[in-house]
Design a protein around this motif. Structure first.
Motif, PDB file in Angstrom:
ATOM      1  N   SER A   1      63.681  40.912  99.580  1.00  0.00           N
ATOM      2  CA  SER A   1      62.742  42.015  99.423  1.00  0.00           C
ATOM      3  C   SER A   1      61.299  41.549  99.381  1.00  0.00           C
ATOM      4  CB  SER A   1      63.074  42.787  98.139  1.00  0.00           C
ATOM      5  OG  SER A   1      62.949  41.933  97.014  1.00  0.00           O
ATOM      6  N   GLN A   2      61.053  40.285  99.645  1.00  0.00           N
ATOM      7  CA  GLN A   2      59.711  39.750  99.534  1.00  0.00           C
ATOM      8  C   GLN A   2      59.252  39.217 100.873  1.00  0.00           C
ATOM      9  OE1 GLN A   2      60.033  36.861  96.462  1.00  0.00           O
ATOM     10  NE2 GLN A   2      60.531  38.326  94.858  1.00  0.00           N
ATOM     11  N   CYS A   3      57.980  38.908 100.955  1.00  0.00           N
ATOM     12  CA  CYS A   3      57.398  38.383 102.178  1.00  0.00           C
ATOM     13  C   CYS A   3      56.957  36.949 101.947  1.00  0.00           C
ATOM     14  CB  CYS A   3      56.217  39.245 102.616  1.00  0.00           C
ATOM     15  SG  CYS A   3      54.803  39.140 101.510  1.00  0.00           S
ATOM     16  N   TYR A   4      56.642  36.280 103.037  1.00  0.00           N
ATOM     17  CA  TYR A   4      56.175  34.904 102.949  1.00  0.00           C
ATOM     18  C   TYR A   4      54.672  34.882 102.723  1.00  0.00           C
ATOM     19  CZ  TYR A   4      60.691  33.960 105.087  1.00  0.00           C
ATOM     20  OH  TYR A   4      62.023  33.900 105.351  1.00  0.00           O
ATOM     21  N   ARG A   5      54.220  33.797 102.124  1.00  0.00           N
ATOM     22  CA  ARG A   5      52.800  33.584 101.917  1.00  0.00           C
ATOM     23  C   ARG A   5      52.452  32.168 102.347  1.00  0.00           C
ATOM     24  NH1 ARG A   5      51.484  36.203  95.922  1.00  0.00           N
ATOM     25  NH2 ARG A   5      51.980  38.378  96.456  1.00  0.00           N
TER      26      ARG A   5
END
Length: 739
Positions: A257-261
């Motif tokens: 549910s998260q994105c990359y940084r």
């Protein structure tokens, strides 16, 4: 009997003429309507201008141009600009004139055309707020009459999807729309990271540019890869992760549910023991260690425990941009650097980055880059997003000309199907490593030309692409004048063979792409890697071939057919073939890139025990973004080692977005012409002529990549191999025959 004279008789009292003017039934004096100029605010005209320029003609008005148009409409149309629709007709003519003059998507003074010149010409053909057709006025004036002041229907009823000049109506054969674009004629575009769009470089190119241009070359590559990566869905911040603090990402560990940084290299300072995801250029540091460099600094890499994602799925060499997921470790003393210190802005920071997984940046499909939404049934195209308004090849942008060119393509094919050529196929024949100094090659060429010459007219190829090296050794290097004479004799023998097939010369386009052994680069490189892009084969050696085409075309009466004459085109390496404007973009490169990748590949070791803890972020990212590309490429013989090597080569090159993902020491690039090597957006087709790799045809992320290999394979001097490419299906097929 003559009608009564309405004019009174001559009299000094009335001052009437002695010879009154007789009315002419062919002459009608119109009444000119006076226009009272008004001050029209630009904000009031904006809705009409937006409807005409943006929605109808896919153009964008700058604020200065809108002010200029508002003053022009207020002066020439007056208060009737809205009620009688005068302003909309005037703006429509301005938009058509702007496109016809070659103006860009943004209507602004100096953007490819002169808005002032267009309005000045238009003002001279206006009366009463209406436009007079210049052609109609000239015709009536020559006939002795007075032109009508009513708006011309011929200039106002042009369909929205037609070109203003109407010259497309006569170009019904597909070969009219074949255009070969040399590398030195490609628009020199750079990506502006602040404005987030491409700009044309205004500096004059040079073969001896300032050293800062070398830095700009890699900076521009980084900016393109970086923006492409941020456009990927895996790097888009979701509303769920923003609204719920517990789901926010604190490290580079992957969560569904998260994105990359991405973490800049300079931000690693003071964060020892934390995991990060880096994007940078693989390079060799002055100390001989492998390092990763971005716009903020560089860091030494440790790949002793890393693995490549996908494993054995791509090459990894210095000069490539990669994604590295790992842990930053500070040290007391690393090559003279203090703890957590750096050597200045852009310098190497202390410590090392221990890589866990590494992969190339995910590739982006062409329709995504151009913001296109294709519907197979309706052929509806939407270019509201992406870079569809950028003219990457100088043939018009997808947003400006894409829909129109697709209509022309359908009309050309319809004309062909309705006529005698009922089952015509648009085909291109590609032959690689055509060594003209080998007599076996000449015999094989004669057999191929004879095979296609015997086919029906509708089944013959539209284009033949012959790719060098045209000689096996760089004779020009040590042969002096004798080497030049021998090289010219090779093309003279080719001209003799071509002369035996005049029908092919009359109805086909032959394109010649040089290699490293061809002049003049071989004069100083002795066949080694020379700087690219490189120029065409000089006219000194090709005069006999051009004469063969001229002789064949002189034997055919062009008045009876609508097809353009056949021609021989010598182009650069690399080069592009454009068919129907931006609809079909075919890139061509002659380079033994697979051998260079094998020689300079970086070995990546891994520790199986440490990798069992869980998937890394780059592994999951690669699994998401490359699933479609692997599925397309895997349609052809998954068990074949040659096909595996082909997919590995294709994925490596297309993921990097450039034809030369190497440092300058391995493959020199002319700095000011590096944009011609760009593979962003992806072309529809990429001809990667690598003589050291086996012939293949495969598709990756919608881009069809073909390698013709060697025309005469090594060890078999009685067979020949080439590729037959179907343009409409966007599929190639490797063909073999014996002679």
């Amino acid at each position: 009997m003559m009608n009564p004279d309405p004019v009174p008789s001559s009299s000094p009292a009335f001052g009437t003429p002695a010879y009154p003017i007789r009315p002419n039934k062919h002459t009608s004096i119109p009444t000119r309507t006076s226009i009272l100029p008004i001050l029209l605010p630009a904000s009031t005209l904006r809705p009409v201008a937006f409807r005409t320029f943006t929605r109808k003609h896919n153009l964008t008005l700058s604020s200065s141009a809108l002010q200029f148009l508002a003053a022009f409409v207020g002066k020439n149309c007056g208060s009737r600009w809205r009620e009688e629709g005068l302003a909309e007709r005037v703006l429509d003519e301005v938009a058509k004139s702007w496109r016809k003059a070659g103006g860009g998507v943004i209507v602004e003074e100096g953007k490819g055309a002169s808005l002032k010149a267009i309005l000045q010409t238009l003002e001279g053909n206006m009366s009463g707020g209406r436009i007079i057709d210049p052609k109609l006025a000239l015709k009536e004036a020559s006939a002795g009459g007075i032109p009508s002041l009513q708006p011309s229907t011929s200039s106002m009823t042009i369909a929205d999807d037609q070109e203003p000049d109407g010259s497309d109506d006569t170009l019904v054969h597909p070969r009219h729309w074949v255009k070969v674009i040399e590398a030195f004629d490609t628009p020199r575009l750079t990506y502006n990271a602040e404005k987030k769009h491409f700009e044309v470089t205004k500096l004059k190119p040079s073969l001896f540019p300032h050293p800062s241009h070398k830095t700009s070359l890699f900076r521009d590559r980084y900016n393109i890869v970086h923006q492409r990566l941020l456009r990927n869905e895996s790097f888009q911040v979701s509303l769920t992760s923003v609204g719920v603090p517990g789901l926010q990402r604190s490290s580079s560990s992957f969560a569904k549910s998260q994105c990359y940084r991405l973490t800049p290299v300079a931000n690693l300072l003071g964060r020892s023991g934390t995991s990060h995801l880096l994007l940078g250029l693989l390079s060799i540091s002055p100390t001989g260690e492998l390092a990763l460099t971005d716009l903020t600094g560089s860091i030494v890499l440790d790949f002793s425990h890393a693995r490549l994602i996908p494993e054995d799925g791509a090459w990894l060499t210095p000069g490539m941009f990669v994604l590295v997921d790992g842990i930053y470790e500070e040290e007391e003393n690393v090559r003279g650097s203090t703890l957590g210190g750096n050597t200045g802005i852009g310098g190497a920071i202390g410590g090392k980055f221990v890589g866990i997984s590494i992969c190339g940046p995910p590739c982006e499909r062409r329709d995504t880059s151009l913001g296109m939404n294709l519907h197979e049934n309706s052929q509806d195209i939407s270019s509201s997003g992406g870079f569809g308004w950028v003219d990457f090849l100088g043939v018009g942008s997808e947003r400006a000309r894409g829909s129109r060119m697709r209509q022309i393509q359908m009309r050309c094919l319809r004309e062909v199907h309705d006529g005698m050529e009922l089952h015509r196929r648009l085909k291109i024949v590609v032959m690689g490593e055509v060594n003209l100094d080998n007599m076996k090659t000449l015999d094989a060429l004669r057999k191929v030309f004879h095979t296609y010459n015997e086919l029906a007219l509708q089944d013959r190829p539209m284009v033949f692409v012959l790719i060098g090296n045209f000689v096996q050794k760089a004779m020009i290097n040590g042969g002096g004048q004798g080497g030049s004479i021998e090289y010219k004799e090779c093309f003279d023998m080719l001209a003799l063979i071509l002369s035996d097939f005049p029908t092919l010369l009359q109805r086909s386009t032959f394109i010649f792409v040089p290699g490293d052994n061809d002049p003049w680069s071989s004069a100083f490189s002795a066949g080694a890697s020379s700087a690219i892009p490189r120029h065409t084969v000089p006219d000194l050696f090709t005069s006999r071939v051009k004469r063969a085409f001229a002789t064949a075309n002189s034997q055919l009466d062009r008045k009876q057919i609508s097809e353009p004459p056949g021609e021989a085109v010598w182009t650069t390496n690399p080069s592009r073939i454009s068919l129907f404007g931006p609809v079909h973009d075919i890139a061509i490169l002659r380079d033994d890139i697979s051998g260079r990748l094998r020689r300079s590949a970086v070995s990546v070791g891994h520790n199986d025990a440490e990798m069992e803890d869980g998937p890394s972020s780059t592994a999951d990212l690669e699994e998401q973004t490359s699933a479609l590309g692997q599925q397309e490429a895997g349609r052809s013989n998954l068990a074949s080692p040659a096909m595996h090597s082909a997919r590995k080569l294709v994925k490596t090159v297309l993921d990097q977005g450039t034809m030369s993902p190497f440092p300058q020491s391995l493959r020199p690039v002319l700095w000011d012409y590096s944009s011609s090597l760009q593979l962003y957006p992806l072309p529809t087709t990429f001809i990667l002529a690598d003589s050291e790799a086996a012939p293949f045809c495969t598709t990756y992320e919608g881009c069809h990549v073909m390698n013709p290999g060697k025309f005469i394979p090594e060890g078999d001097l009685s067979s020949m191999t080439w590729i037959e490419y179907d343009i409409l299906k966007n599929r190639g097929r490797v063909k073999e025959d014996r002679f």
